[in-house]
Design a protein around this motif. Structure first.
Motif, PDB file in Angstrom:
ATOM      1  N   ALA A 170      48.584   9.357 -11.670  1.00  0.00           N
ATOM      2  CA  ALA A 170      49.410   9.309 -10.454  1.00  0.00           C
ATOM      3  C   ALA A 170      50.877   9.115 -10.816  1.00  0.00           C
ATOM      4  CB  ALA A 170      48.928   8.179  -9.542  1.00  0.00           C
ATOM      5  N   ALA A 171      51.156   8.196 -11.740  1.00  0.00           N
ATOM      6  CA  ALA A 171      52.540   7.936 -12.156  1.00  0.00           C
ATOM      7  C   ALA A 171      53.145   9.163 -12.831  1.00  0.00           C
ATOM      8  CB  ALA A 171      52.578   6.739 -13.103  1.00  0.00           C
ATOM      9  N   ILE A 172      52.333   9.873 -13.619  1.00  0.00           N
ATOM     10  CA  ILE A 172      52.824  11.091 -14.273  1.00  0.00           C
ATOM     11  C   ILE A 172      53.116  12.172 -13.234  1.00  0.00           C
ATOM     12  CG2 ILE A 172      52.192  12.983 -15.838  1.00  0.00           C
ATOM     13  CD1 ILE A 172      50.596  10.889 -17.461  1.00  0.00           C
ATOM     14  N   MET A 209      43.382   4.661 -15.453  1.00  0.00           N
ATOM     15  CA  MET A 209      43.671   6.026 -15.890  1.00  0.00           C
ATOM     16  C   MET A 209      44.077   6.909 -14.711  1.00  0.00           C
ATOM     17  SD  MET A 209      43.556   5.935 -19.068  1.00  0.00           S
ATOM     18  CE  MET A 209      43.841   7.687 -19.317  1.00  0.00           C
ATOM     19  N   LEU A 210      43.405   6.731 -13.572  1.00  0.00           N
ATOM     20  CA  LEU A 210      43.790   7.483 -12.372  1.00  0.00           C
ATOM     21  C   LEU A 210      45.227   7.147 -11.976  1.00  0.00           C
ATOM     22  CD1 LEU A 210      40.579   7.194 -10.137  1.00  0.00           C
ATOM     23  CD2 LEU A 210      41.520   9.299 -11.117  1.00  0.00           C
ATOM     24  N   ASN A 263      49.641  10.221  -3.817  1.00  0.00           N
ATOM     25  CA  ASN A 263      49.045   9.169  -2.996  1.00  0.00           C
ATOM     26  C   ASN A 263      47.521   9.207  -3.001  1.00  0.00           C
ATOM     27  OD1 ASN A 263      51.311   7.650  -1.437  1.00  0.00           O
ATOM     28  ND2 ASN A 263      51.932   9.785  -1.410  1.00  0.00           N
ATOM     29  N   THR A 264      46.951  10.405  -3.099  1.00  0.00           N
ATOM     30  CA  THR A 264      45.488  10.503  -3.168  1.00  0.00           C
ATOM     31  C   THR A 264      44.970   9.813  -4.420  1.00  0.00           C
ATOM     32  OG1 THR A 264      45.574  12.621  -1.996  1.00  0.00           O
ATOM     33  CG2 THR A 264      43.528  12.087  -3.139  1.00  0.00           C
ATOM     34  N   TYR A 311      38.904   1.179  -8.105  1.00  0.00           N
ATOM     35  CA  TYR A 311      38.437   0.770  -9.434  1.00  0.00           C
ATOM     36  C   TYR A 311      39.337  -0.234 -10.147  1.00  0.00           C
ATOM     37  CZ  TYR A 311      35.812   5.084  -8.634  1.00  0.00           C
ATOM     38  OH  TYR A 311      35.021   6.076  -8.087  1.00  0.00           O
ATOM     39  N   THR A 312      40.551  -0.437  -9.665  1.00  0.00           N
ATOM     40  CA  THR A 312      41.445  -1.358 -10.361  1.00  0.00           C
ATOM     41  C   THR A 312      42.249  -2.151  -9.343  1.00  0.00           C
ATOM     42  OG1 THR A 312      43.066  -1.541 -12.164  1.00  0.00           O
ATOM     43  CG2 THR A 312      43.417   0.229 -10.577  1.00  0.00           C
TER      44      THR A 312
END
Length: 298
Positions: free
Chosen positions: A162-164, A157-158, A82-83, A91-92
């Motif tokens: 997070a998904a990974i 990319m962040l 979540n962070t 950014y997105t």
């Protein structure tokens, strides 16, 4: 049966607001603080009902494998995931974040194959490829030359990380026998808060205090109660009624719910790139969803 599908759809709808809020409050609340307060609210609400969880904690402590799995799941599922979402929200767009989030089944398939040697069907790999292409198209905005110059969106990319992290969490999570899902969640939240606390203190020391007003407090309360506890409860009820396979279908509609919220609140409109990415990712995860489990033979 209908009730089970309704519960899963409501859970995903509640979760979808998480991505929109990540965008809306990005300039008012630091990601660490938002994550910390979200789980703190959930922890406080659950505390009066979780005395039994303290006894159940002994089950985790007794087995080293279960203990290590619990620590990894707590760090990745509570502290990191979540962070990173709230950091990405600076950014997105929320739609981009939700599209990348539903890549999780593809990442789970890859992790299971590489690290656990679990067999994967050819058709399932096709689904992984399809979803991955959709994710790449989204991140590069259809211009693959961006990859060579490493000019991809920092927020995307962040969200990818997070998904990974969520996918690894899903793979390593093991709820021991004798514990309820709610007890396990409570202990995970506690461990995740302990891990977040030093970073929260550092943020406070650096002066990153959020603006206390009715709006920011309402967002935190929503995340802590609705997006965390109520959505989790609805999801578990859905699984108990229709099973995890059918309930999981609703999760892939996450980008649709995010877009609906964005459209109603901000009049956000889709473009061809987002639609193409959605079709590729959605098509890929649907293939994975229905083919990643080998058929049982008698």
């Amino acid at each position: 049966m209908v009730r089970g599908y309704l519960y899963s759809l409501l859970a995903v709808a509640l979760w979808s607001a998480n991505f929109v809020i990540a965008n809306v409050v990005s300039s008012e609340i630091a990601p660490i603080e938002l994550s910390f307060y979200r789980w703190l609210i959930a922890f406080i609400v659950l505390s009066p009902f979780m005395r039994s969880a303290l006894n159940s904690a002994k089950i985790i402590a007794k087995d080293r494998t279960i203990y290590l799995s619990f620590i990894a799941a707590s760090l990745l599922g509570i502290s990191v995931f979540n962070t990173l979402i709230y950091m990405a929200g600076r950014y997105t767009s929320s739609i981009n974040m939700s599209l990348i989030a539903v890549m999780s089944p593809a990442f789970i398939t890859i992790i299971n194959r590489i690290f656990f040697g679990r067999p994967v069907r050819v058709i399932t790999w096709f689904g992984v490829l399809l979803a991955t292409v959709g994710c790449i198209v989204l991140i590069t905005k259809g211009n693959l030359t961006i990859l060579t110059g490493l000019q991809v969106s920092f927020g995307d990319m962040l969200m990818l990380f997070a998904a990974i992290s969520f996918s690894v969490y899903a793979v390593v999570q093991r709820i021991p026998k004798g514990m309820t899902h709610t007890e396990y969640l409570f202990l995970m939240i506690f461990a995740g808060l302990v891990a977040l606390f030093p970073f929260y203190l550092t943020d406070m020391f650096l002066g990153n205090n959020f603006h206390v007003n009715l709006t920011t407090l309402s967002y935190i309360l929503y995340l802590g109660i609705f997006s965390s506890l109520i959505a989790f409860n609805l999801w578990n009820r859905s699984i108990s009624i229709i099973g995890s396979m059918q309930a999981g279908m609703a999760y892939y509609l996450l980008p649709v719910f995010v877009f609906l919220i964005d459209y109603m609140v901000f009049m956000t409109k889709l473009n061809n790139l987002i639609v193409s990415s959605f079709l590729l990712i959605f098509g890929g995860v649907i293939i994975i969803h229905f083919t990643r489990h080998e058929k049982c033979t008698k």
